[in-house]
Design a protein around this motif. Structure first.
Motif, PDB file in Angstrom:
ATOM      1  N   VAL A  28      -7.142   4.109 -12.942  1.00 52.11           N
ATOM      2  CA  VAL A  28      -6.021   4.814 -12.338  1.00 52.11           C
ATOM      3  C   VAL A  28      -5.808   4.237 -10.954  1.00 52.11           C
ATOM      4  CG1 VAL A  28      -5.186   7.061 -11.547  1.00 52.11           C
ATOM      5  CG2 VAL A  28      -6.598   6.914 -13.602  1.00 52.11           C
ATOM      6  N   SER A  29      -4.610   3.729 -10.702  1.00 50.66           N
ATOM      7  CA  SER A  29      -4.359   3.187  -9.368  1.00 50.66           C
ATOM      8  C   SER A  29      -4.048   4.324  -8.403  1.00 50.66           C
ATOM      9  CB  SER A  29      -3.226   2.167  -9.380  1.00 50.66           C
ATOM     10  OG  SER A  29      -2.215   2.526 -10.242  1.00 50.66           O
ATOM     11  N   PHE A  30      -4.412   4.111  -7.154  1.00 49.09           N
ATOM     12  CA  PHE A  30      -4.219   5.121  -6.123  1.00 49.09           C
ATOM     13  C   PHE A  30      -3.913   4.390  -4.821  1.00 49.09           C
ATOM     14  CE2 PHE A  30      -5.277   8.372  -3.071  1.00 49.09           C
ATOM     15  CZ  PHE A  30      -4.895   9.538  -3.708  1.00 49.09           C
ATOM     16  N   GLU A  31      -2.843   4.778  -4.174  1.00 50.23           N
ATOM     17  CA  GLU A  31      -2.452   4.135  -2.925  1.00 50.23           C
ATOM     18  C   GLU A  31      -3.048   4.897  -1.747  1.00 50.23           C
ATOM     19  OE1 GLU A  31       1.653   3.227  -0.544  1.00 50.23           O
ATOM     20  OE2 GLU A  31       1.641   2.983  -2.722  1.00 50.23           O
ATOM     21  N   VAL A  32      -3.676   4.166  -0.837  1.00 53.55           N
ATOM     22  CA  VAL A  32      -4.294   4.759   0.349  1.00 53.55           C
ATOM     23  C   VAL A  32      -3.601   4.206   1.579  1.00 53.55           C
ATOM     24  CG1 VAL A  32      -6.432   4.975   1.676  1.00 53.55           C
ATOM     25  CG2 VAL A  32      -6.518   4.983  -0.817  1.00 53.55           C
ATOM     26  N   ASP A  33      -3.101   5.082   2.415  1.00 54.87           N
ATOM     27  CA  ASP A  33      -2.477   4.666   3.673  1.00 54.87           C
ATOM     28  C   ASP A  33      -3.548   4.692   4.753  1.00 54.87           C
ATOM     29  OD1 ASP A  33      -1.019   4.235   5.974  1.00 54.87           O
ATOM     30  OD2 ASP A  33       0.353   5.896   5.646  1.00 54.87           O
ATOM     31  N   LEU A  34      -3.927   3.527   5.239  1.00 55.03           N
ATOM     32  CA  LEU A  34      -4.974   3.432   6.258  1.00 55.03           C
ATOM     33  C   LEU A  34      -4.468   3.777   7.648  1.00 55.03           C
ATOM     34  CD1 LEU A  34      -6.635   0.091   5.150  1.00 55.03           C
ATOM     35  CD2 LEU A  34      -7.334   2.426   4.579  1.00 55.03           C
ATOM     36  N   GLY A  35      -3.176   3.709   7.843  1.00 54.49           N
ATOM     37  CA  GLY A  35      -2.622   3.999   9.156  1.00 54.49           C
ATOM     38  C   GLY A  35      -2.777   2.850  10.139  1.00 54.49           C
ATOM     39  N   GLU A  36      -3.410   1.777   9.707  1.00 51.99           N
ATOM     40  CA  GLU A  36      -3.596   0.586  10.527  1.00 51.99           C
ATOM     41  C   GLU A  36      -3.909  -0.580   9.611  1.00 51.99           C
ATOM     42  OE1 GLU A  36      -8.095   0.554  12.057  1.00 51.99           O
ATOM     43  OE2 GLU A  36      -7.038   2.352  12.684  1.00 51.99           O
ATOM     44  N   PRO A  37      -3.796  -1.825  10.097  1.00 57.20           N
ATOM     45  CA  PRO A  37      -4.069  -2.976   9.229  1.00 57.20           C
ATOM     46  C   PRO A  37      -5.516  -3.023   8.732  1.00 57.20           C
ATOM     47  CG  PRO A  37      -2.895  -3.661  11.206  1.00 57.20           C
ATOM     48  CD  PRO A  37      -3.303  -2.224  11.410  1.00 57.20           C
ATOM     49  N   LEU A  38      -5.685  -3.538   7.524  1.00 57.00           N
ATOM     50  CA  LEU A  38      -7.019  -3.710   6.936  1.00 57.00           C
ATOM     51  C   LEU A  38      -7.838  -4.724   7.724  1.00 57.00           C
ATOM     52  CD1 LEU A  38      -9.006  -3.158   4.615  1.00 57.00           C
ATOM     53  CD2 LEU A  38      -7.822  -4.919   3.304  1.00 57.00           C
ATOM     54  N   ARG A  39      -7.161  -5.738   8.249  1.00 54.47           N
ATOM     55  CA  ARG A  39      -7.803  -6.869   8.942  1.00 54.47           C
ATOM     56  C   ARG A  39      -8.834  -7.503   8.010  1.00 54.47           C
ATOM     57  NH1 ARG A  39      -7.834  -3.000  13.203  1.00 54.47           N
ATOM     58  NH2 ARG A  39     -10.088  -2.966  13.232  1.00 54.47           N
TER      59      ARG A  39
END
Length: 68
Positions: A28-39
């Motif tokens: 199951v795919s799930f989108e996570v908003d980190l609020g900042e770049p992954l880098r």
């Protein structure tokens, strides 16, 4: 989230009380908003960290699930 890694943990709720047959699960795919770049930080499975109540068979030797 830290400067060196991002820890993501998912839990599920049982549909009914008691033991259930384990026939595997669909992905199951799930989108996570980190609020900042992954880098260059890896995404780590929080259920598989050493301080999370012992090893689990699905974790393997490394809790990292994605490296940027």
């Amino acid at each position: 989230m830290s400067e060196s890694q991002i820890v993501v943990t998912f839990t599920v709720a049982a549909k009914q009380p008691g033991a259930a047959p384990c026939n595997g699960n669909d992905e199951v795919s799930f989108e996570v908003d980190l609020g900042e770049p992954l880098r260059d930080r890896p995404i780590v499975d929080g259920q598989c960290l050493p301080d999370n109540k012992g090893p689990k068979p699905y974790c393997g030797p490394d809790p990292t699930r994605f490296r940027a």
